[in-house]
Write an enzyme that holds these catalytic residues in place. Structure first.
Site, PDB file in Angstrom:
ATOM      1  N   GLY A 120       1.110  -1.158   0.096  1.00  0.00           N
ATOM      2  CA  GLY A 120      -0.189   0.134   0.006  1.00  0.00           C
ATOM      3  C   GLY A 120       0.658   1.344   0.387  1.00  0.00           C
ATOM      4  O   GLY A 120       0.351   2.009  -0.534  1.00  0.00           O
ATOM      5  N   ASP A 137      -5.975   0.739   6.658  1.00  0.00           N
ATOM      6  CA  ASP A 137      -5.741  -0.145   8.516  1.00  0.00           C
ATOM      7  C   ASP A 137      -5.379  -1.862   7.479  1.00  0.00           C
ATOM      8  O   ASP A 137      -5.625  -2.256   7.493  1.00  0.00           O
ATOM      9  CB  ASP A 137      -7.598  -0.278   8.289  1.00  0.00           C
ATOM     10  CG  ASP A 137      -7.825  -1.697   9.667  1.00  0.00           C
ATOM     11  OD1 ASP A 137      -6.720  -2.075  10.282  1.00  0.00           O
ATOM     12  OD2 ASP A 137      -8.769  -1.805   9.649  1.00  0.00           O
TER      13      ASP A 137
END
Length: 256
Positions: A120, A137
């Site tokens: 990410g 998250d």
């Protein structure tokens, strides 16, 4: 090293674990698209803060980036309750995506939902796309966020937000580095940020805003929370109450 995946069930709730006692996601089996964990509900509080229309008349958020899939709770909620949204999910562990499909009813990819296996933090840096809502998250089996909790990462996220962009991040409020994480977020967003009071689980959700200012009075937040509960079943009224009781709304408004 592959991510160890464990599934458990208790009292009608299915849980995802990464080879430890930490809960990485949960789904109430009878309500697969609801947000079972309190912190996931609070990560959707952006729906209380933005209501603008895109150029084509679509409601906010139009483009959503989710870093970390887990049990796909946030992905499913947005997919089913925000039909105007296009979702890009970036998950580093292929096994997590497989588990979400097998055990947590992750929808198949289509014109609205794309799932990418990858890092990410690298995705944020490499891609030039902009998003209305970026939800972060991502944790490993030891509850460590790694590159997803650095000053450079938060700065990069801000650069990828649209004129109505918001970032929501799940932090562990009981970890030693929690306050430093919040400081990095505030610095990256030039103080246009807020950390919600800790949930019972110890999770803290922090928001950062870009572009157009956000200003919501307590009355507006409650009104919007009531409407959201009616349309989606998501109840953020307790969150508004906690913000007010914690003194997080100076002057009776949430301003970002």
């Amino acid at each position: 090293m592959s991510t160890p995946i464990d599934i458990s069930e208790e009292a009608g709730v299915r849980y995802l674990h990464f080879g430890s006692e930490w809960v990485q996601g949960a789904m109430r089996i009878r309500k697969p698209n609801a947000l079972e964990l309190a912190y996931t509900r609070e990560m959707m509080a952006g729906l209380l803060l933005r209501d603008g229309l895109a150029d084509d008349g679509a409601h906010w958020p139009k483009r959503v980036l989710l870093i970390g899939l887990g049990a796909a709770s946030l992905t499913k909620f947005i997919y089913h309750n925000c039909p105007q949204s296009r979702l890009q999910v970036v998950e580093i562990a292929p096994g997590v995506v497989a588990a979400a499909r097998q055990f947590f009813r992750l929808p198949p990819e289509d014109a609205r939902l794309s799932i990418r296996i990858g890092d990410g933090a690298a995705y944020i840096v490499e891609k030039e796309a902009r998003f209305d809502y970026i939800l972060v998250d991502g944790y490993d089996r030891n509850a460590r966020a790694g590159a997803l909790d650095t000053a450079a990462f938060y700065q990069a996220v801000r650069s990828r937000l649209s004129d109505q962009g918001l970032m929501a991040v799940n932090l562990f409020g009981r970890s030693k580095g929690y306050k430093a994480s919040v400081e990095r977020i505030f610095a990256a967003f030039d103080d246009r940020a807020i950390a919600f009071p800790s949930c019972d689980s110890g999770n803290v959700v922090a928001f950062g805003a870009a572009g157009e200012p956000v200003e919501r009075s307590i009355a507006e937040l409650r009104e919007r929370a009531l409407a959201l509960r009616t349309t989606t079943g998501l109840d953020l009224l307790p969150t508004v109450t906690r913000l007010e009781q914690a003194g997080s709304l100076p002057g009776g408004s949430l301003i970002l």
